[in-house]
Design an enzyme around this catalytic site. Structure first.
Site, PDB file in Angstrom:
ATOM      1  N   GLY A  10       0.835  -1.202   0.000  1.00  0.00           N
ATOM      2  CA  GLY A  10       0.000   0.000   0.000  1.00  0.00           C
ATOM      3  C   GLY A  10       0.872   1.255   0.000  1.00  0.00           C
ATOM      4  O   GLY A  10       2.096   1.182   0.157  1.00  0.00           O
ATOM      5  N   GLN A  11       0.221   2.401  -0.158  1.00  0.00           N
ATOM      6  CA  GLN A  11       0.951   3.682  -0.243  1.00  0.00           C
ATOM      7  C   GLN A  11       1.780   3.948   1.004  1.00  0.00           C
ATOM      8  O   GLN A  11       2.977   4.237   0.927  1.00  0.00           O
ATOM      9  CB  GLN A  11      -0.027   4.855  -0.352  1.00  0.00           C
ATOM     10  CG  GLN A  11      -0.947   4.856  -1.534  1.00  0.00           C
ATOM     11  CD  GLN A  11      -1.613   6.218  -1.655  1.00  0.00           C
ATOM     12  OE1 GLN A  11      -1.018   7.141  -2.208  1.00  0.00           O
ATOM     13  NE2 GLN A  11      -2.825   6.364  -1.153  1.00  0.00           N
ATOM     14  N   ASP A  35      -3.137 -11.674   6.900  1.00  0.00           N
ATOM     15  CA  ASP A  35      -4.491 -11.157   6.687  1.00  0.00           C
ATOM     16  C   ASP A  35      -5.017 -10.717   8.039  1.00  0.00           C
ATOM     17  O   ASP A  35      -5.281 -11.557   8.907  1.00  0.00           O
ATOM     18  CB  ASP A  35      -5.359 -12.275   6.074  1.00  0.00           C
ATOM     19  CG  ASP A  35      -6.814 -11.857   5.950  1.00  0.00           C
ATOM     20  OD1 ASP A  35      -7.138 -10.684   6.257  1.00  0.00           O
ATOM     21  OD2 ASP A  35      -7.629 -12.706   5.538  1.00  0.00           O
ATOM     22  N   THR A  61      -9.692   0.706   1.687  1.00  0.00           N
ATOM     23  CA  THR A  61      -9.701   2.160   1.424  1.00  0.00           C
ATOM     24  C   THR A  61     -10.568   2.579   0.224  1.00  0.00           C
ATOM     25  O   THR A  61     -10.544   3.743  -0.158  1.00  0.00           O
ATOM     26  CB  THR A  61      -8.260   2.670   1.182  1.00  0.00           C
ATOM     27  OG1 THR A  61      -7.683   1.897   0.120  1.00  0.00           O
ATOM     28  CG2 THR A  61      -7.399   2.574   2.423  1.00  0.00           C
ATOM     29  N   THR A 100      -8.658   8.191   9.699  1.00  0.00           N
ATOM     30  CA  THR A 100      -8.983   9.114   8.609  1.00  0.00           C
ATOM     31  C   THR A 100      -9.791  10.341   9.051  1.00  0.00           C
ATOM     32  O   THR A 100     -10.528  10.281  10.050  1.00  0.00           O
ATOM     33  CB  THR A 100      -9.791   8.347   7.542  1.00  0.00           C
ATOM     34  OG1 THR A 100     -10.228   9.240   6.524  1.00  0.00           O
ATOM     35  CG2 THR A 100     -11.031   7.674   8.140  1.00  0.00           C
ATOM     36  N   TYR A 124     -17.120   3.682   4.815  1.00  0.00           N
ATOM     37  CA  TYR A 124     -15.675   3.651   5.074  1.00  0.00           C
ATOM     38  C   TYR A 124     -15.363   4.390   6.381  1.00  0.00           C
ATOM     39  O   TYR A 124     -14.674   3.858   7.278  1.00  0.00           O
ATOM     40  CB  TYR A 124     -14.916   4.277   3.888  1.00  0.00           C
ATOM     41  CG  TYR A 124     -13.485   4.641   4.198  1.00  0.00           C
ATOM     42  CD1 TYR A 124     -12.500   3.655   4.291  1.00  0.00           C
ATOM     43  CD2 TYR A 124     -13.113   5.977   4.405  1.00  0.00           C
ATOM     44  CE1 TYR A 124     -11.175   4.001   4.588  1.00  0.00           C
ATOM     45  CE2 TYR A 124     -11.804   6.323   4.694  1.00  0.00           C
ATOM     46  CZ  TYR A 124     -10.838   5.339   4.793  1.00  0.00           C
ATOM     47  OH  TYR A 124      -9.540   5.677   5.083  1.00  0.00           O
ATOM     48  N   LYS A 128     -13.857   2.847   9.887  1.00  0.00           N
ATOM     49  CA  LYS A 128     -12.579   3.313  10.447  1.00  0.00           C
ATOM     50  C   LYS A 128     -12.770   3.792  11.896  1.00  0.00           C
ATOM     51  O   LYS A 128     -11.911   3.575  12.745  1.00  0.00           O
ATOM     52  CB  LYS A 128     -11.995   4.438   9.589  1.00  0.00           C
ATOM     53  CG  LYS A 128     -11.538   4.015   8.192  1.00  0.00           C
ATOM     54  CD  LYS A 128     -10.310   3.122   8.184  1.00  0.00           C
ATOM     55  CE  LYS A 128      -9.062   3.797   8.656  1.00  0.00           C
ATOM     56  NZ  LYS A 128      -7.880   2.869   8.564  1.00  0.00           N
ATOM     57  N   TRP A 149      -6.484  12.517   2.700  1.00  0.00           N
ATOM     58  CA  TRP A 149      -6.141  12.795   1.293  1.00  0.00           C
ATOM     59  C   TRP A 149      -4.691  12.366   0.958  1.00  0.00           C
ATOM     60  O   TRP A 149      -3.894  13.149   0.451  1.00  0.00           O
ATOM     61  CB  TRP A 149      -6.323  14.275   0.987  1.00  0.00           C
ATOM     62  CG  TRP A 149      -7.731  14.805   1.141  1.00  0.00           C
ATOM     63  CD1 TRP A 149      -8.749  14.311   1.879  1.00  0.00           C
ATOM     64  CD2 TRP A 149      -8.263  15.987   0.498  1.00  0.00           C
ATOM     65  NE1 TRP A 149      -9.880  15.091   1.745  1.00  0.00           N
ATOM     66  CE2 TRP A 149      -9.606  16.129   0.910  1.00  0.00           C
ATOM     67  CE3 TRP A 149      -7.724  16.944  -0.372  1.00  0.00           C
ATOM     68  CZ2 TRP A 149     -10.422  17.176   0.475  1.00  0.00           C
ATOM     69  CZ3 TRP A 149      -8.537  17.994  -0.793  1.00  0.00           C
ATOM     70  CH2 TRP A 149      -9.864  18.096  -0.385  1.00  0.00           C
TER      71      TRP A 149
END
Ligand SMILES: NC(=O)C1=CN([C@@H]2O[C@H](COP(=O)(O)OP(=O)(O)OC[C@H]3O[C@@H](n4cnc5c(N)ncnc54)[C@H](OP(=O)(O)O)[C@@H]3O)[C@@H](O)[C@H]2O)C=CC1
Ligand SMILES: Cc1cn([C@H]2C[C@H](O)[C@@H](COP(=O)(O)OP(=O)(O)O[C@H]3O[C@@H](C)C(=O)[C@@H](O)[C@H]3O)O2)c(=O)[nH]c1=O
Length: 305
Positions: A10-11, A35, A61, A100, A124, A128, A149
């Site tokens: 992931g990022q 997982d 996400t 988030t 979402y 979260k 973002w």
């Protein structure tokens, strides 16, 4: 010190791997290797790796898809978090978790403080928020970092979508009445490194004396439209884009999507900056750096250097 990172690929996980120096023994595991929804998989990995700190960079996400895949979003973003918290507690390790701005409803007109009451308006965000609570209810020294973002050179994000559309479309329409703060994943990873480095500084081998929530994004404020204009202008300046296509500012009502987004989700970072001593950098400056890195990486992968 041993650090286990979930969500490899992931990022954020990609940037964490880049910024953590060698003095940390980093083990990053992908969703196939660990997982987080599977409690046994979580316990097994933590028992095998024996980390001092787990950084949870794994999440569901896909904001729009979550509306129709509520079960999966909650499995990953809530159950997965609870599994990690229980396993960390049993193994005596600390947990840094990422959440988030979408836990807020966006009805405020000034930046959200850490103790403002969350009220998510999409699946979402709701999943979260449950995840945050699942962790802080279980773990005494959990660190939850709310960000927003996020973009990087890896995976899908607004910057890469915009660059691609700007190369292929004659013009774009972008929402101007959703306000937040873009955040380069690399800067977020640097902040997490700063927090992780505090491990063991106190009397106990833990990160913090009680669960703490930080707000962390880059500095400044923007609409998606402002962000798109900056991506275009810097893209031209750096030679990534050949021409500046027109970008029309539109209200969210003219860009219907399955998930509603908060119209204002700027996070107040003054408390976080004060208590951690780590300062935010303006989003435009971070975008400039990310695009330089992105150009360099593209050249390398094309064999131009
Ligand atoms: N992206 C953004 O704009 C924002 C992100 N955040 C939060 O920041 C954190 C990092 O986000 P980001 O890096 O952008 O997310 P990405 O979507 O880039 O990466 C998420 C990673 O989680 C993995 N993953 C998904 N399900 C599981 C699972 N069950 N077990 C283990 N790994 C899993 C994915 O693997 P695979 O691909 O194999 O499914 C993927 O590698 C998340 O908590 C996110 O909610 C907060 C605000 C903004
Ligand atoms: C492609 C496109 C998008 N948009 C708008 C739609 C949307 O409101 C906004 C951003 O779209 P995206 O789908 O990239 O971003 P989105 O999935 O809404 O991003 C969110 O992701 C999750 C994971 C978070 O936690 C949030 O902080 C936030 O980053 O841009 C346009 O107005 N015009 C366009 O051409």
């Amino acid at each position: 010190m041993k650090v286990l990172i979930t969500g490899k690929g992931g990022q954020l996980a990609t940037e964490l791997i880049k910024v953590f120096p060698n003095k940390f023994d980093v083990v990053a595991l992908s969703s196939h290797e660990l997982d987080i929804v599977d409690a046994e998989s979580v316990e097994r990995s933590i028992a095998a790796v024996k980390p001092a700190i787990v950084i949870n960079a794994a999440a569901y996400t896909a904001v729009d898809k979550a509306e129709d895949n509520q079960q999966r979003a909650f499995d990953v973003n809530y159950l997965g978090c609870e599994n990690l918290a229980h396993a960390c507690k049993a193994a005596g390790c600390s947990l840094i978790h990422v959440s988030t701005d979408f836990v807020f409803d966006g009805k405020k007109a000034t930046p959200y403080f850490v103790d403002d009451v969350p009220n998510p308006i999409n699946v979402y965000g709701a999943s979260k928020l449950r995840g945050e609570r699942g962790i802080t209810n279980v773990l005494e020294d959990a660190v939850v970092i709310r960000t927003a973002w996020v973009y990087s050179g890896t995976g899908n994000n607004f910057v890469k979508t915009m660059l691609s559309l700007m190369q292929n479309k004659p013009e774009l329409s972008v929402i101007c009445d959703q306000i937040g703060t873009p955040t380069w994943a690399n800067g977020l990873a640097q902040f997490i490194l700063h927090i992780a480095s505090k491990y063991g500084e106190g009397e106990r081998q833990s990160l913090v004396p009680k669960p703490v929530t930080y707000h962390w994004t880059d500095a400044g404020v923007a609409s998606w439209y402002d962000f798109a204009v900056a991506i275009r202008d810097l893209g031209i300046e750096k030679g990534i884009l050949k021409q500046a296509i027109p970008i029309n500012p539109i209200p969210a009502s003219q860009y219907p999507l399955p998930a509603e987004r908060p119209s204002f989700s700027v996070l107040d970072k003054t408390e976080t900056e004060g208590s951690t001593g780590f300062k935010t950098t303006h989003w435009r400056h971070q975008l400039d750096k990310m695009l330089d890195e992105y150009t360099e990486d593209s050249k390398l992968s094309e064999g131009k250097t």
